[in-house]
Scaffold this motif. Structure first.
Motif, short mmCIF file in Angstrom:
data_model
loop_
_atom_site.label_atom_id
_atom_site.label_comp_id
_atom_site.label_asym_id
_atom_site.label_seq_id
_atom_site.Cartn_x
_atom_site.Cartn_y
_atom_site.Cartn_z
N ILE A 47 0.84 -1.21 0.00
CA ILE A 47 0.00 0.00 0.00
C ILE A 47 0.87 1.25 0.00
CG2 ILE A 47 -1.58 1.38 1.42
CD1 ILE A 47 -2.90 -1.30 2.24
N PHE A 48 1.91 1.26 0.81
CA PHE A 48 2.75 2.45 0.89
C PHE A 48 3.66 2.58 -0.34
CE2 PHE A 48 0.92 2.74 4.99
CZ PHE A 48 0.98 4.08 5.31
N ASP A 49 3.91 1.48 -1.05
CA ASP A 49 4.57 1.58 -2.36
C ASP A 49 3.67 2.35 -3.32
OD1 ASP A 49 7.01 0.38 -1.87
OD2 ASP A 49 6.36 -1.62 -2.52
N GLN A 50 2.36 2.08 -3.26
CA GLN A 50 1.40 2.79 -4.11
C GLN A 50 1.32 4.26 -3.76
OE1 GLN A 50 -2.09 0.03 -3.55
NE2 GLN A 50 -2.44 0.70 -5.67
N VAL A 51 1.41 4.57 -2.48
CA VAL A 51 1.33 5.97 -2.04
C VAL A 51 2.49 6.76 -2.64
CG1 VAL A 51 1.46 7.50 -0.03
CG2 VAL A 51 0.04 5.44 0.07
N GLY A 52 3.67 6.15 -2.64
CA GLY A 52 4.79 6.76 -3.33
C GLY A 52 5.69 7.67 -2.51
N PHE A 53 5.52 7.72 -1.20
CA PHE A 53 6.38 8.57 -0.38
C PHE A 53 7.55 7.82 0.22
CE2 PHE A 53 2.38 11.21 0.54
CZ PHE A 53 2.64 12.07 -0.51
N LEU A 99 -5.02 8.96 -4.54
CA LEU A 99 -3.74 8.32 -4.86
C LEU A 99 -3.85 6.83 -5.14
CD1 LEU A 99 -1.27 10.01 -2.33
CD2 LEU A 99 -1.51 10.45 -4.78
N ILE A 100 -4.48 6.09 -4.26
CA ILE A 100 -4.41 4.63 -4.39
C ILE A 100 -5.72 3.97 -4.74
CG2 ILE A 100 -2.42 4.48 -2.84
CD1 ILE A 100 -4.28 3.42 -0.67
N GLY A 101 -6.81 4.70 -4.67
CA GLY A 101 -8.11 4.09 -4.92
C GLY A 101 -8.53 3.22 -3.75
N GLY A 102 -9.44 2.36 -4.00
CA GLY A 102 -9.93 1.50 -2.93
C GLY A 102 -11.03 2.19 -2.14
N ASN A 103 -11.52 1.47 -1.17
CA ASN A 103 -12.66 1.93 -0.38
C ASN A 103 -12.20 2.79 0.80
OD1 ASN A 103 -15.05 2.24 0.96
ND2 ASN A 103 -15.42 0.07 1.29
N PRO A 104 -12.59 4.07 0.83
CA PRO A 104 -12.20 4.91 1.95
C PRO A 104 -13.10 4.75 3.18
CG PRO A 104 -13.40 6.21 0.37
CD PRO A 104 -13.26 4.82 -0.23
N LEU A 105 -14.14 3.91 3.10
CA LEU A 105 -15.11 3.80 4.19
C LEU A 105 -14.50 3.45 5.54
CD1 LEU A 105 -18.04 4.12 5.01
CD2 LEU A 105 -18.39 1.71 4.41
N PRO A 106 -13.56 2.49 5.64
CA PRO A 106 -12.97 2.23 6.96
C PRO A 106 -12.30 3.48 7.56
CG PRO A 106 -12.47 0.43 5.47
CD PRO A 106 -13.09 1.52 4.64
N ALA A 107 -11.62 4.24 6.74
CA ALA A 107 -10.98 5.47 7.24
C ALA A 107 -12.03 6.50 7.64
CB ALA A 107 -10.02 6.03 6.19
N VAL A 108 -13.13 6.57 6.90
CA VAL A 108 -14.20 7.50 7.24
C VAL A 108 -14.82 7.13 8.59
CG1 VAL A 108 -16.51 8.32 6.58
CG2 VAL A 108 -14.70 8.13 4.85
N VAL A 109 -15.04 5.84 8.81
CA VAL A 109 -15.60 5.38 10.08
C VAL A 109 -14.65 5.70 11.23
CG1 VAL A 109 -16.28 3.32 11.40
CG2 VAL A 109 -17.05 3.61 9.03
N LEU A 110 -13.36 5.43 11.04
CA LEU A 110 -12.38 5.75 12.09
C LEU A 110 -12.27 7.26 12.32
CD1 LEU A 110 -9.67 3.10 11.25
CD2 LEU A 110 -11.04 3.22 13.33
#
Length: 133
Positions: A47-53, A99-110
């Motif tokens: 995942i952090f490879d996809q983020v690119g930092f 940046l990476i796509g995918g479902n942001p819902l878990p982060a929204v809940v947190l």
């Protein structure tokens, strides 16, 4: 700080129970997620490879998450831990969206959980800032 001081805006038992439930659940999630980042679990590395930092950012994020989780459980630092984690989740949502796509819902809940805890303990910010003056 007096002996009667409570960091919660409301003194009701329901609010105290809700705060502790949110704190415990959030802390468990962030300890697990942050620990996985620090340990270099392959999914987190990818995942952090996809983020690119770079992978240093994975480790830093893990440290912030674990530190924030611990802060949630210490009454004196609950508000600051919750705010730190809420801001972290704002950036997690943005990372998923742009940046990476995918479902942001878990982060929204947190974000909702930690934001609620920060709001419930907002009196702590003023008390601590006043003590620093």
């Amino acid at each position: 700080m007096t002996a009667a001081y409570s960091p919660l805006i409301s003194q009701s038992k329901a609010v105290r129970v809700a705060s502790w439930a949110l704190r415990l659940l959030s802390a468990a999630v962030f300890l697990a997620a942050g620990g996985a980042k620090i340990a270099g679990v392959p999914m987190m590395v990818a995942i952090f490879d996809q983020v690119g930092f770079g992978q240093w950012f994975r480790v830093l994020t893990g440290i912030v998450e674990v530190g924030g989780a611990i802060a949630l459980l210490v009454t004196a630092s609950t508000a600051f831990g919750a705010l730190t984690l809420a801001v972290t989740m704002v950036f997690a949502v943005l990372t998923h969206l742009f940046l990476i796509g995918g479902n942001p819902l878990p982060a929204v809940v947190l974000l909702a959980m930690t934001g609620t805890v920060a709001w419930l303990h907002r009196r702590s910010f003023a008390v601590i800032l006043d003590a620093l003056r």
